[in-house]
Design a protein around this motif. Structure first.
Motif, short mmCIF file in Angstrom:
data_model
loop_
_atom_site.label_atom_id
_atom_site.label_comp_id
_atom_site.label_asym_id
_atom_site.label_seq_id
_atom_site.Cartn_x
_atom_site.Cartn_y
_atom_site.Cartn_z
N TYR A 134 0.85 -1.19 0.00
CA TYR A 134 0.00 0.00 0.00
C TYR A 134 0.89 1.24 0.00
CZ TYR A 134 -3.84 -3.11 1.34
OH TYR A 134 -4.78 -4.12 1.37
N LEU A 135 0.59 2.21 -0.87
CA LEU A 135 1.37 3.43 -0.98
C LEU A 135 0.85 4.45 0.04
CD1 LEU A 135 3.58 5.09 -2.40
CD2 LEU A 135 1.85 5.77 -4.08
N ILE A 136 1.77 4.93 0.88
CA ILE A 136 1.43 5.86 1.95
C ILE A 136 2.19 7.17 1.71
CG2 ILE A 136 1.35 6.23 4.45
CD1 ILE A 136 -0.06 3.60 3.46
N MET A 137 1.47 8.30 1.72
CA MET A 137 2.11 9.61 1.66
C MET A 137 1.92 10.28 3.02
SD MET A 137 1.63 13.06 -0.71
CE MET A 137 -0.12 13.15 -0.53
N MET A 138 3.03 10.57 3.68
CA MET A 138 3.00 11.33 4.92
C MET A 138 3.29 12.78 4.54
SD MET A 138 2.40 8.84 7.02
CE MET A 138 2.73 9.36 8.69
N THR A 139 2.43 13.70 4.96
CA THR A 139 2.56 15.08 4.53
C THR A 139 2.48 16.05 5.70
OG1 THR A 139 1.65 16.77 3.04
CG2 THR A 139 0.09 15.20 3.95
N GLU A 140 3.36 17.03 5.65
CA GLU A 140 3.46 18.08 6.66
C GLU A 140 3.09 19.40 6.00
OE1 GLU A 140 7.25 20.39 8.72
OE2 GLU A 140 7.49 18.33 8.03
N GLU A 141 2.16 20.12 6.59
CA GLU A 141 1.75 21.41 6.01
C GLU A 141 2.82 22.47 6.26
OE1 GLU A 141 -2.25 22.73 6.76
OE2 GLU A 141 -2.96 20.66 6.87
N LEU A 142 3.12 23.25 5.20
CA LEU A 142 4.10 24.32 5.28
C LEU A 142 3.45 25.70 5.30
CD1 LEU A 142 6.73 22.90 2.76
CD2 LEU A 142 6.75 22.75 5.26
N GLY A 143 2.14 25.75 5.20
CA GLY A 143 1.43 27.02 5.24
C GLY A 143 0.84 27.39 3.89
N GLU A 144 0.28 28.58 3.85
CA GLU A 144 -0.32 29.13 2.63
C GLU A 144 0.34 30.45 2.30
OE1 GLU A 144 -4.53 29.66 2.94
OE2 GLU A 144 -4.91 27.57 3.44
#
Length: 153
Positions: A134-144
């Motif tokens: 299973y492909l997992i993407m872990m993502t951290e928000e950097l803002g807008e």
């Protein structure tokens, strides 16, 4: 009959919680807990089932295959055509935990800025395959940020 241990997820049940069929529940639990930072909310060991959660609110269920709920042939890698995106406070601790377990990243880390409306949002992303493919993407928000004049159409 064995009893369930644990309790419902701390933040309540999410509106959508995928259940992944796995080959070896113990190997999958090591990956999801030690590698991706999930904890067990509750489990049914006799059913080889676990309900996992992360502090940010992501939830997932793991169940060792036993034939039920398989809508077609199950061939490795599982999850072809699906990717699970999980928002985390920071990707670096997850990446270090995966490295400590000897699990290579499928891709990343990378920084991506995507447009929506008159703004764009940034994410730092890492991609990894779980033991079942299973492909997992872990993502951290950097803002807008607002679009620069050259980006506007």
């Amino acid at each position: 009959m064995a009893t369930d241990n644990g309790q419902p997820p701390r933040g309540g049940f999410a509106g959508l919680v995928p259940e992944l069929l796995v080959v070896d529940i113990e190997a999958s639990l090591r990956f999801w807990i030690d590698g991706l930072g999930f904890t067990i909310a509750y489990q049914r060991t006799e059913s080889k089932f676990a309900y996992l959660e992360r502090p940010e609110g992501a939830q997932i269920m793991l169940c060792q295959r036993w034939g039920k709920w398989e809508t077609g042939p199950m061939e490795m890698p599982f999850g072809r055509g699906a990717m699970f995106q999980i928002h985390v406070e920071a990707t670096e601790p997850v990446q270090k935990a995966l490295e400590a377990l000897g699990i290579p990243l499928h891709e990343g880390p990378r920084e991506v800025w995507r447009q929506w409306g008159d703004r764009e949002g940034g994410n730092r992303e890492i991609f990894v395959l779980d033991p079942n493919g299973y492909l997992i993407m872990m993502t951290e928000e950097l803002g807008e940020r607002p679009l620069s004049p050259k980006d506007e159409v």
